[in-house]
Design an enzyme around this catalytic site. Sequence first.
Site, short mmCIF file in Angstrom:
data_model
loop_
_atom_site.label_atom_id
_atom_site.label_comp_id
_atom_site.label_asym_id
_atom_site.label_seq_id
_atom_site.Cartn_x
_atom_site.Cartn_y
_atom_site.Cartn_z
N ASP A 105 0.84 -1.19 0.00
CA ASP A 105 0.00 0.00 0.00
C ASP A 105 0.88 1.25 0.00
O ASP A 105 1.93 1.29 0.65
CB ASP A 105 -0.89 -0.01 1.24
CG ASP A 105 -1.83 1.16 1.30
OD1 ASP A 105 -2.86 1.13 0.61
OD2 ASP A 105 -1.53 2.13 2.05
N GLU A 130 1.40 -0.22 -4.89
CA GLU A 130 0.40 0.80 -5.24
C GLU A 130 1.11 2.14 -5.43
O GLU A 130 1.63 2.71 -4.49
CB GLU A 130 -0.66 0.93 -4.15
CG GLU A 130 -1.67 2.02 -4.47
CD GLU A 130 -2.41 2.52 -3.24
OE1 GLU A 130 -3.57 2.92 -3.38
OE2 GLU A 130 -1.82 2.53 -2.14
N ASP A 182 -9.02 0.64 -0.33
CA ASP A 182 -9.19 2.09 -0.41
C ASP A 182 -10.38 2.48 -1.28
O ASP A 182 -11.21 3.30 -0.90
CB ASP A 182 -7.92 2.75 -0.98
CG ASP A 182 -6.78 2.78 0.01
OD1 ASP A 182 -7.03 3.06 1.20
OD2 ASP A 182 -5.64 2.53 -0.39
#
Length: 279
Positions: A105, A130, A182
């Site tokens: 992340d 990400e 998210d």
Amino acid sequence: MRFTTKASKQLPDIVINHRCGTKRDERAIWCIFEGGGPDNRLNWGPSFICRDDTLFSDGKGNLDSGAGYEVAPDIDHLNPIVQNELIEWMNWLKTEVGFDGWRFDFARGYSPNITRLYVKRTSPDFAVGEIWTALTYETDGKPGMQSAGGGGGGGLKDPSGRPPGLIGILPKIAVTFVENHDTGSSQRHCPFPADKVMQGYAHILTHPEISCRFYDHLFDWGLLDEISKLTAIRKRNRIIETSSVDIMQEEHDIYVAMIDMKVMVKIGPRYEVGVEIPA
């Protein structure tokens, strides 16, 4: 529970750039972290936060090696204790829980050299980071599918006739998803139209890319059987990252594509297809 399936790789969402405190320090700031175990591993304080994160840090950590994160304390990944304890934890996730790799992340939050270290010391089968910027948002496939409302085309072909974004340029390294923690789930920053989620999976599971299936959709939404059927089509027809795609029709209410001259996918409410369908 331990994951043991060989049919797919199980990736946890590794959120290590930042961490929410479990207690306040003497300044009444939420910057005391507890690992939850009987020892002191992952029990950190404000000195484990990047010193330029002035909202939470006590000024004793290293400068941030990546992009800042304002919402939660920005962990100092140049600290060797942080590195070693995170590596131990990640290896535990592999050996005890059975995860195969990592989805990092907010990978922009620390140096690529740090990511390289974590990958080298944990040896995942697969890892992806990400890195979401304005540029990637505008050109990649998930926003394209969502701008099409999941109801057809209108965002599923680039000017060269290829799938949009990295899928059309380098599908061998393109990792696609309909939703993550998210965009959907409880945060819902950029949710896919709920009634069109299966159309999203019809796209990513039939196209040449590395496609992900979201835990929430499989088990919380009750879509395991339907997604498994699409996965079986992909496996049976040996659709891989280098498969060919011929986008035969792409308009606001219809999308038709042929993959490897074996699988045809049609998405959208329009019944009449304006192209010749092979028998």
